[in-house]
Design a protein around this motif. Structure first.
Motif, PDB file in Angstrom:
ATOM      1  N   ALA A 175      24.014 -30.503 -30.064  1.00 47.17           N
ATOM      2  CA  ALA A 175      22.933 -31.469 -30.226  1.00 47.17           C
ATOM      3  C   ALA A 175      23.415 -32.670 -31.036  1.00 47.17           C
ATOM      4  O   ALA A 175      23.865 -32.514 -32.170  1.00 47.17           O
ATOM      5  CB  ALA A 175      21.740 -30.812 -30.923  1.00 47.17           C
ATOM      6  N   ASN A 231      22.808 -36.968 -32.266  1.00 44.18           N
ATOM      7  CA  ASN A 231      21.862 -38.080 -32.392  1.00 44.18           C
ATOM      8  C   ASN A 231      22.363 -39.223 -31.501  1.00 44.18           C
ATOM      9  O   ASN A 231      23.121 -38.983 -30.559  1.00 44.18           O
ATOM     10  CB  ASN A 231      21.678 -38.475 -33.861  1.00 44.18           C
ATOM     11  N   TRP A 272      21.307 -35.141 -26.467  1.00 39.83           N
ATOM     12  CA  TRP A 272      21.136 -35.952 -27.665  1.00 39.83           C
ATOM     13  C   TRP A 272      19.674 -36.341 -27.821  1.00 39.83           C
ATOM     14  O   TRP A 272      18.870 -36.192 -26.902  1.00 39.83           O
ATOM     15  CB  TRP A 272      22.027 -37.186 -27.631  1.00 39.83           C
ATOM     16  N   CYS A 273      19.354 -36.838 -29.015  1.00 38.33           N
ATOM     17  CA  CYS A 273      17.967 -37.083 -29.377  1.00 38.33           C
ATOM     18  C   CYS A 273      17.838 -38.438 -30.054  1.00 38.33           C
ATOM     19  O   CYS A 273      18.646 -38.781 -30.926  1.00 38.33           O
ATOM     20  CB  CYS A 273      17.503 -35.962 -30.313  1.00 38.33           C
ATOM     21  N   SER A 274      16.827 -39.191 -29.687  1.00 39.19           N
ATOM     22  CA  SER A 274      16.576 -40.490 -30.311  1.00 39.19           C
ATOM     23  C   SER A 274      15.925 -40.312 -31.672  1.00 39.19           C
ATOM     24  O   SER A 274      15.419 -39.231 -32.009  1.00 39.19           O
ATOM     25  CB  SER A 274      15.665 -41.329 -29.416  1.00 39.19           C
ATOM     26  N   ASP A 295      12.167 -39.461 -31.215  1.00 34.32           N
ATOM     27  CA  ASP A 295      11.916 -38.069 -30.825  1.00 34.32           C
ATOM     28  C   ASP A 295      12.178 -37.112 -31.985  1.00 34.32           C
ATOM     29  O   ASP A 295      11.519 -36.070 -32.107  1.00 34.32           O
ATOM     30  CB  ASP A 295      12.788 -37.686 -29.632  1.00 34.32           C
ATOM     31  N   CYS A 296      13.141 -37.449 -32.821  1.00 34.38           N
ATOM     32  CA  CYS A 296      13.442 -36.636 -34.000  1.00 34.38           C
ATOM     33  C   CYS A 296      12.221 -36.585 -34.924  1.00 34.38           C
ATOM     34  O   CYS A 296      11.783 -35.503 -35.346  1.00 34.38           O
ATOM     35  CB  CYS A 296      14.656 -37.216 -34.731  1.00 34.38           C
ATOM     36  N   ILE A 343      16.639 -32.551 -34.506  1.00 35.42           N
ATOM     37  CA  ILE A 343      17.434 -32.969 -33.349  1.00 35.42           C
ATOM     38  C   ILE A 343      17.823 -31.752 -32.510  1.00 35.42           C
ATOM     39  O   ILE A 343      17.720 -31.758 -31.279  1.00 35.42           O
ATOM     40  CB  ILE A 343      18.675 -33.755 -33.816  1.00 35.42           C
ATOM     41  N   VAL A 363      14.764 -30.538 -30.541  1.00 32.22           N
ATOM     42  CA  VAL A 363      14.478 -31.370 -29.359  1.00 32.22           C
ATOM     43  C   VAL A 363      15.443 -31.033 -28.222  1.00 32.22           C
ATOM     44  O   VAL A 363      15.038 -30.843 -27.065  1.00 32.22           O
ATOM     45  CB  VAL A 363      14.570 -32.868 -29.714  1.00 32.22           C
ATOM     46  N   VAL A 364      16.722 -30.956 -28.542  1.00 35.43           N
ATOM     47  CA  VAL A 364      17.738 -30.687 -27.513  1.00 35.43           C
ATOM     48  C   VAL A 364      17.582 -29.274 -26.958  1.00 35.43           C
ATOM     49  O   VAL A 364      17.721 -29.047 -25.745  1.00 35.43           O
ATOM     50  CB  VAL A 364      19.156 -30.926 -28.080  1.00 35.43           C
ATOM     51  N   ARG A 401      14.936 -29.090 -24.418  1.00 35.60           N
ATOM     52  CA  ARG A 401      15.316 -29.696 -23.139  1.00 35.60           C
ATOM     53  C   ARG A 401      16.297 -28.841 -22.338  1.00 35.60           C
ATOM     54  O   ARG A 401      16.242 -28.813 -21.098  1.00 35.60           O
ATOM     55  CB  ARG A 401      15.947 -31.065 -23.394  1.00 35.60           C
TER      56      ARG A 401
END
Length: 740
Positions: free
Chosen positions: A527, A529, A612-614, A617-618, A639, A642-643, A646
């Motif tokens: 994961a 960023n 990856w995570c924005s 979204d974090c 992060i 979120v990953v 997904r």
């Protein structure tokens, strides 16, 4: 290679070879003679004039296993109960115990053993022999003590079967489980080798494990470390690029710029061996795993045990060290932040400094240089500050961090963790520059030679580029899986996924190593960023830094573009092809990119997936999890959450590594929780978070450190390697005595 202590080769003797073997040698056919002679010489070289001493609780199989081992080696077999105690007392052991009572029995047993001597034999101790120190010191002088580590439940079942409901030292009201646990403190003082005797293992198989373990103990030169860039040849060996664990731990980075890895890979545990650790504590798991990874010639078992207990003692806020918490659905959080500096780095850096201090020569000064993107700095400073006063006089630490590239709380924490042997230096650049500069300093032979000649001081590293720093991280990934088994969430053998916020690739590499050692990890989810170079690489095989600029984010510990530990993983899947690894990282330095060949990319993608995570979204994930569960994730764990959402396919549990306490990133957390008024003072921010009665609570160790920050200052330097070198020399001049 050098080691602090090396097991001396055993002398060949003939005095204990029985007459039956002599007769067999008299009239053999040629082929039979050659085979028998080879087996005979092998036995002699293994045993020599030393004894193999089997130790363990009653019911561990010492007598039966001892007979089998003795038969295989052609050695005399001695059972202490039958051949020493009963012969000496002229009565049975049970009669003696009834006659004198437990405490006096241990003393009488010890006296009898003090009069005993043997050589080249297999000796089965009584279960209570290790409780008498003087007699154990006596027998250990001429022997290798092998601890048969049998699960407590198996011991109790075996004793029940033979109608034994009480053993020596068991007071009235004490359960069998309690007395067996009590005795472990004595066993661990004396053994040289531990043999895990998993449930259902036959005596013959245990005997073979004993012989394998003794051979490993004897052959310390077989466990070596090489650079990931070592091109195996006679010239390579002549350059001294093959190291033992001690040297790899001290040197940190290989002289060719590569990273040290075990030449033969990490040991593989059987499923039965892993199952035997399901009921174990974190400390017990840590010691057993490390014993298999560090040769006793480098760190003896008793010393390793002391170091592990020192590392994972009262300095962790949670007694489980790394508790596993159910989050939602099939997702679990591995809480790695209960150490003194509130991040997963403590799991390695409470242990590594003590290993390092044991390994380094006592008459040499060492300065440990560290590049940090945030959490490592305070963890290194805290860990090395816990050394003994004597060790702190000869071992010091400098942490270099990006002055504007860490959170305000992380910076305050690093400054607050400065002690008499540790300093923090802010560099006016990013983490990648700090890490590259450290490598340049290490690989400058002129500079390191000057420091050694002028000041008697050598340089080393405590980043995860140091093998002794990376190795302890394998433990918590294995332990997390065992906890899932212990909690009856899965059965051993069922797969799991792990999702890890990753920058320098060390934490996720440790999980991949745990998988290679036999933990059933299916996929490691990487994961990232917005600095998502690893995500692109894992998906395409192209590692491309061209046109990329490191972005500062709310998750600074993974604000990294050059992932050092990726080199170790590529070396692993390339089957130790040092030439290929050298070429890849040469391309990266010269061209800013390298492309992985198709077959290696396919291997990589069998282990890894990535996302990856924005920033948005974090923050949203932190708010969502808090709203639904009351739990606060830090910015890195969010992060990973979120990953994982997904990429996991929900067919098995996924363990998310919660790598830091949210307290370290208070402004971002307050923003995620949509709290409007955020004060600038870090202490005020933490007090505000505390007022929300969060789960878990605000980290007390962090609060304490921040209160000390106001009293301290730190040095700031330009992004110039020469200036950093000058600062290093200044620290050496002030802290260490100059050699004239």
């Amino acid at each position: 290679m050098f080691r602090v202590a090396r097991f001396q080769p055993l002398k060949l003797i003939t005095q204990n070879i029985g007459s039956s073997v002599h007769l067999k040698l008299s009239f053999p056919r040629t082929l039979e003679f050659a085979q028998l002679r080879k087996s005979w010489l092998s036995s002699l070289s293994l045993v020599g004039d030393q004894n193999i001493i089997l130790m363990g609780p009653p019911g561990s199989g010492k007598t039966t296993v001892g007979r089998i081992v003795g038969h295989k080696l052609g050695c005399h077999v001695i059972d202490v109960d039958d051949d020493v105690l009963e012969t000496s007392w002229n009565m049975s052991v049970s009669e003696k115990l009834q006659d004198v009572g437990s405490q006096q029995f241990i003393e009488e047993e010890g006296k009898a053993l003090l009069k005993f001597s043997a050589s080249g034999s297999v000796i089965s101790l009584s279960g209570s022999n290790p409780m008498h120190a003087a007699s154990m010191q006596h027998v250990k002088k001429n022997g290798i003590v092998v601890y048969l580590d049998v699960p407590t439940k198996d011991i109790i079942d075996r004793l029940d079967l033979i109608k034994i409901d009480r053993i020596v030292g068991q007071d009235s009201g004490m359960s069998m489980r309690d007395i067996l646990q009590y005795r472990k403190q004595f066993y661990k003082k004396w053994y040289d080798i531990r043999v895990i005797c998993e449930s259902g293992l036959k005596a013959e198989a245990v005997a073979n494990k004993v012989l394998d373990a003794v051979r490993r103990h004897q052959d310390s030169d077989s466990e070596t470390y090489i650079s990931t860039r070592c091109i195996r040849s006679e010239a390579c060996e002549q350059k001294g690029s093959i190291k033992c664990f001690t040297e790899a731990a001290i040197e940190g980075l290989a002289s060719d710029g590569g990273l040290f890895v075990p030449e033969k890979g990490l040991p593989i545990f059987t499923a039965g061996e892993w199952k035997s650790l399901v009921e174990a504590t974190y400390v017990e798991r840590a010691q057993i795993i490390l014993e298999r990874c560090i040769h006793s010639a480098d760190v003896p078992a008793f010393k390793l045990g002391e170091i592990v207990e020192l590392a994972y003692g009262k300095n962790f806020a949670c007694s489980k060290i790394v508790p596993l918490r159910h989050l939602t659905g099939n997702q679990f959080l591995l809480e790695l932040f209960h150490g003194p500096t509130a991040s997963f780095k403590d799991l390695a850096l409470q242990l590594m400094p003590h290993l390092f201090a044991y390994c380094v020569p006592k008459r040499c000064n060492y300065l440990v240089l560290v590049a940090t993107s945030g959490d490592t700095g305070s963890a290194v400073l805290d860990g090395f500050s816990r050394l003994s006063d004597t060790d702190k006089q000869r071992i010091a630490v400098i942490t270099f961090f990006p002055e504007e590239g860490v959170s305000q709380i992380q910076k305050s924490q690093m400054i607050g963790c400065q002690r008499e042997n540790g300093w923090s230096v802010g560099v006016k650049s990013d983490f990648d520059f700090c890490q590259t500069a450290i490598k340049q300093i290490f690989t400058s032979s002129d500079y390191s030679g000057f420091l050694t000649a002028e000041y008697g001081t050598a340089l080393s590293a405590a980043n995860s580029i140091n093998w002794a720093r990376l190795l302890p991280q394998v433990i918590y990934h294995a332990s997390a899986y065992l906890d899932l088994v212990h909690q009856d969430i899965i059965s051993f053998g069922n797969p799991i996924d792990v999702c890890i916020p990753t920058g320098n690739f060390g934490n996720i590499l440790a999980a991949l190593y745990a998988k290679r050692m036999g933990i059933p990890i299916r996929k490691c989810i990487c994961a990232s960023n917005i600095n998502n170079v690893l995500t692109d690489f894992i998906r395409t095989g192209l590692y491309d830094l061209r046109g990329r600029r490191l972005m500062q984010t709310l998750s600074p510990a993974i604000d990294i573009l050059k992932s050092s530990n990726l080199e170790r993983y590529l070396h692993l899947i390339a089957i130790s092809d040092g030439q290929l690894v050298t070429q890849l990282f040469s391309d990266l330095e010269k061209e800013g990119r390298f492309q992985l060949q198709k077959d290696l990319l396919e291997k990589l993608q069998q282990d890894l997936v990535a996302g990856w995570c924005s920033e948005e979204d974090c923050l949203a994930a932190i708010h969502s999890v808090y709203s639904t569960t009351g739990y606060i994730l830090d910015t890195h764990s969010a992060i990973a959450k979120v990953v994982a959402d997904r990429l996991q396919d929900r067919t098995c549990p996924v363990i998310i590594s919660s790598t830091a306490h949210y307290s370290k990133f208070a402004p971002a957390i307050l923003r995620a929780l949509r709290i409007a008024e955020i004060k600038q003072n870090p202490l005020s921010q933490l007090h505000l978070l505390s007022s929300y009665s969060p789960l878990p609570p605000v980290h007390n160790g962090l609060l304490k450190t921040l209160k000390e920050t106001e009293k301290q200052k730190h040095h700031i330097c330009a992004a110039d390697v020469n200036i950093m070198m000058a600062h290093v020399e200044t620290v050496i001049q002030k802290h260490f005595m100059k050699i004239f």
